[in-house]
Design an enzyme around this catalytic site. Structure first.
Site, PDB file in Angstrom:
ATOM      1  N   SER A   1     -55.458 115.688  50.039  1.00  0.00           N
ATOM      2  CA  SER A   1     -55.273 114.390  48.556  1.00  0.00           C
ATOM      3  C   SER A   1     -57.245 113.885  48.052  1.00  0.00           C
ATOM      4  CB  SER A   1     -54.276 113.907  48.869  1.00  0.00           C
ATOM      5  OG  SER A   1     -54.035 112.579  47.719  1.00  0.00           O
TER       6      SER A   1
ATOM      7  N   HIS B   1     -45.952 116.796  48.096  1.00  0.00           N
ATOM      8  CA  HIS B   1     -47.206 116.014  48.653  1.00  0.00           C
ATOM      9  C   HIS B   1     -47.506 115.324  50.604  1.00  0.00           C
ATOM     10  CE1 HIS B   1     -51.045 114.924  47.478  1.00  0.00           C
ATOM     11  NE2 HIS B   1     -51.178 113.779  47.654  1.00  0.00           N
TER      12      HIS B   1
END
Length: 657
Positions: free
Chosen positions: A518, A631
Site C-alpha cells: 500500500s 487490498h
C-alpha cells in the site's frame, strides 16, 4: 529441537479476539479464529472462559463462522453472528444449555447485534437497497450481465466490490416474536449503534450531510424509538464512532476528530452532556490517538471496544496507540487521562469486570501471538489465561526484535526495531531487508509479525521503523508526511538503513532488500526510483501513478488531495512529480510486483502501468497477480494466497540477496 518458521506455519497460528465479560463477571466470551484444514478460508468460534474454573469451553462448533458475542443484560443468553445457511444471521444460546436459536428470518445478512437494556429486543445491521425489504421471501439474484448504472462516487469499496446501492441500515428485532423493523432508510451507512440506558433511543454514526459524497463526515445521531425523530449531536465537520453511554444516561462518550489534519488527525475522546446539551473534547492536548492503529498479519477479526464507563459515571476506559504499543487509558469527564496499562504489547481488545477490579485483555507480544490475559487493575499484573499458541511458540524459533531509536536528517527521533536472522552466527555477514508499513497513518508495534519471522528464518535481518506519518508519536509527527510523500519519509527509512548498518557489524551493506504494501508499496517504488542501493525489491498492492489513482481508487478522489495537497485538475504536474512511475527509467533494482486483482483501494492498474513501463525498458521485473484478492490480502485474504505471497517475497530475496 525447535524448527525454523516457514510461510506455511501461518495455518498453525490462532487468533484470540473480542473478549466480553458476562454481567456477573463469571464468564468471558471471546472469538477464536484460525485457517481451516483446506487452507481456503477461516474458522471462527465462540469460546467461553469460566473465571471460577479457569477453563475455556467451545460454545459453537462446525465449519460455520461464528463471531460478535454479546451477553444479554441478565447474562442468561449469548447472542452472536453465524453463517449457517446462505446468509449471516443472529443466533442466541441460553447459558443453561440447548441449541442455538436463530432470532429472525430474512434473506438478508443481519450482523452487529446489540441488546436492549431490558433484553426484549436487539438492534443490528442489514445491508439493503431502497428497493429491498426485510420481508422479502428471498434475496434478488444479481445478473452478472446486467449493466451497472452508476450515479454515485461511492459505487465501490475495497473488499466489497460494487456496492449496488446497498447501505447498512439499523434493524430492530423483537426477541420474543422475531419481528423485524427497519429503523433507518437514508442512503448512507449506519454503524456504531447502541441503546441509551433507558432503552428509549439508539445512538449511531452516519453521514447525513447534504453532499455526503464530497463532505466526508460521520456524525453521532440519536434516534428516538417513540417518534422515530433523529437528532444530531456532533457538528457535521468530523469523523466519529464507538458510542457508549454512562450508566445514568447523562453522558455519551465516543471517539473521533474534526478533520483538522484530514485523515491524519488524531482520534480523540469526546463526551456529550445531555443535561447541558454540550459537546466536549476531553483529550484535546493529549498527543495520543484513541484507536488501534497497529499493522500486522496474525490478528483476525479484532474488535476495538467502545469506551467502557465506570459505575460511578465519572469516566471511562478506551484503547489507544502509543509509542509502538497499544494501551488502555482511563479518561475522566473532567478531561484527566492516563494509561492504566501501557506495556510492550499489542492489545487488540479488552473488557472490564463488573466490579471493576479486573479486566480481560486480548494481546500479542513480539514473541507470542494473541492470547487472553487477566489484568488486575489494582496490582497491574497480567496473567495469561489461554494457551492456544503455546505449542507453536514452543516448537519454533521466534526472534525477539531489538528496539532502535535514531535521529533523522532534521533531528526528528525515529523509533523502530531490528530482527536478527533466526540462525545468527557471530562473525557471519547477513543481508538486510527494509520493511515499510502501509497507511501511511499506521504503526509497526511490539507484536508478533509472521512475515518478518519468515524472512528471518531465511537468513535475513529485518529492519522496520515508524517514519514520519506513522501514528503513535503525536499530531505533528503523523501529519509530517502529508504533502511530502517521498521527502522526509524517504529520508527516515533510508536513515534507518544507515543507522543499523553502522550499529550492527553482521549486516552486509552490499545485500540490501526493500518491501512494503500500500503506502509501503508506494515507498518501495519510490525508493528504487531514487537510489540503486538495493539489490532486490518487492512492491505490494502499491501506488505508482497518482494521476490515475485519483479516478480508479475507491478513495482516490479525496485521499489524493488530503495526502498530497494537490487536485488532479488544478495541479496535474505536481501529482506526476509525486508518482514513482515518472522515475521508472531510473530503476535498476530487480523488482517483484505483487497485486490483488480485486483491490479497489490501490487498483491493479497501478501495478500494470509500472510493469509495462519497466518491461518496455527491458528492466528486471516480474508481475504476480492474485485472482479475486482485495487490498487486505496479506492480513485477511485467501489463506493459500497468503502463504504463496510470503513464499514469493522470501524467494525473490533469496534469489537476489
Amino acid at each position: 529441537m525447535k524448527k525454523l518458521i516457514a510461510a506455511e506455519d501461518l495455518v498453525q497460528l490462532i487468533s484470540v479476539t473480542d473478549p466480553n465479560y458476562s454481567p456477573d463477571g463469571t464468564k468471558v466470551a471471546y472469538v477464536q479464529t484460525k485457517i481451516n484444514e483446506k487452507k481456503d478460508s477461516y474458522n471462527s468460534h465462540i469460546i467461553v472462559y469460566d473465571t471460577n474454573q479457569g477453563q475455556s469451553y467451545a460454545w459453537t462448533h462446525g465449519k460455520e463462522k461464528s463471531h460478535s458475542p454479546k451477553w444479554s443484560p441478565d447474562g442468561k443468553k449469548l447472542a452472536f453472528v453465524s453463517k449457517r445457511d446462505e446468509t449471516s444471521s443472529i443466533y442466541v444460546l441460553r447459558t443453561d444449555g440447548g441449541e442455538a436459536k436463530k432470532v429472525a428470518e430474512t434473506p438478508y445478512d443481519l450482523t452487529q447485534p446489540v441488546w436492549a437494556p431490558d433484553g426484549k429486543s436487539i438492534v443490528c445491521s442489514a445491508k439493503l437497497t431502497n428497493k429491498e425489504s426485510l420481508d422479502d421471501e428471498k434475496k434478488a439474484e444479481i445478473d452478472s450481465y446486467e449493466p451497472l448504472e452508476i450515479e454515485s462516487l461511492q459505487y465501490k469499496a475495497d473488499g466489497v466490490g460494487f456496492t449496488r446501492g446497498k447501505y447498512s441500515q439499523l434493524v430492530l428485532i423483537d426477541f420474543a416474536t422475531g419481528a423485524l423493523q427497519q429503523l433507518t432508510d437514508h442512503e448512507t451507512n449506519h454503524s456504531s449503534h447502541v441503546f441509551t440506558p433507558d432503552g428509549q433511543a439508539i445512538a449511531f454514526t452516519a453521514n447525513y450531510s447534504e453532499d455526503k459524497e464530497l463532505n466526508y463526515v460521520y456524525d453521532i445521531h440519536l434516534l428516538s424509538l417513540d417518534d422515530k425523530k433523529i437528532r444530531r449531536l456532533t457538528n457535521e465537520n468530523g469523523m466519529f464512532s464507538s458510542v457508549s453511554f454512562s450508566n445514568d444516561g447523562r453522558y455519551a462518550a465516543f471517539l473521533g476528530h474534526e478533520k483538522e489534519f484530514k485523515n491524519a488527525t488524531l482520534t480523540k475522546a469526546w463526551i456529550y452532556d445531555f443535561h447541558e446539551e454540550k459537546l466536549s473534547c476531553l483529550t484535546e492536548s493529549l498527543e495520543v490517538i484513541f484507536e488501534d492503529a497497529v499493522v500486522g498479519d496474525t490478528v483476525f477479526g479484532a474488535v476495538s471496544p467502545d469506551p467502557i464507563w465506570t459505575k460511578d459515571n465519572k469516566g471511562f476506559y478506551a484503547l489507544a496507540t502509543d509509542q509502538g504499543n497499544t494501551a488502555i487509558y482511563y479518561i475522566s469527564i473532567e478531561g484527566h487521562a492516563y494509561p492504566v496499562r501501557l506495556e510492550k504489547e499489542h492489545i487488540n481488545g479488552f473488557s472490564l469486570h463488573p466490579e471493576e477490579h479486573m479486566a480481560i485483555i486480548s494481546s500479542a507480544t513480539p514473541s507470542w501471538p494473541s492470547e487472553l490475559y487477566e489484568l488486575n487493575l489494582e496490582t497491574k499484573e497480567a496473567k495469561r489465561i489461554t494457551d492456544v499458541n503455546e505449542s507453536f511458540v514452543n516448537e519454533h524459533i521466534i526472534i525477539e526484535p531489538e528496539e532502535i531509536e535514531f535521529e533523522s536528517y532534521d533531528g526528528m527521533t525515529i523509533h523502530g526495531w531490528l530482527l536478527k536472522p533466526a540462525e545468527y552466527e557471530e562473525g557471519k555477514k547477513y543481508p538486510l531487508i527494509l520493511e515499510v508499513h502501509g497507511g501511511p497513518h499506521a504503526m509497526y508495534a511490539n507484536a508478533y509479525f509472521h512475515e518478518f519471522q519468515v524472512l528471518a528464518a531465511k537468513g535475513n535481518a529485518v529492519v522496520f521503523v515508524n517514519p514520519r506519518g506513522s501514528h503513535g508519536y503525536g499530531q505533528a509527527y503523523v501529519d509530517g508526511v502529508r504533502g511530502d510523500y517521498g521527502g522526509g519519509d524517504y529520508e527516515d527509512v533510508m536513515k534507518a538503513v544507515d543507522y543499523v548498518l553502522g550499529s550492527y557489524q553482521f549486516l552486509d551493506e552490499t545485500r540490501l532488500g526493500v518491501t512494503g504494501g500500500s503506502y509501503g508499496g508506494f515507498m518501495t517504488n519510490w525508493i528504487v526510483g531514487q537510489t540503486n542501493r538495493f539489490k532486490a525489491a518487492v512492491t505490494q498492492r502499491s501506488i505508482s501513478n497518482w494521476l490515475s489513482f485519483y479516478g480508479v481508487s475507491d478513495i482516490g478522489y479525496f485521499f489524493t488531495d488530503w495526502q498530497l495537497g494537490y487536485d488532479l485538475f488544478e495541479n496535474p504536474t505536481k501529482l506526476w512529480e509525486f508518482s514513482p512511475l515518472k522515475y521508472a527509467e531510473n530503476i535498476s533494482t530487480p523488482l517483484l510486483i505483487l497485486h490483488g486483482e480485486r483491490d479497489d483501494r490501490c487498483p491493479v492498474e497501478q501495478a500494470e502501468q509500472l510493469f509495462v513501463a519497466l518491461k518496455k525498458m527491458k528492466k528486471n521485473v516480474k508481475f504476480v497477480r492474485f485472482p479475486n484478492a482485495a487490498h487486505n490480502l496479506s492480513r485477511s485474504g485467501h489463506p493459500e494466497q497468503r502463504i504463496k505471497r510470503l513464499n514469493y517475497i522470501s524467494g525473490w530475496f533469496e534469489d537476489y540477496l
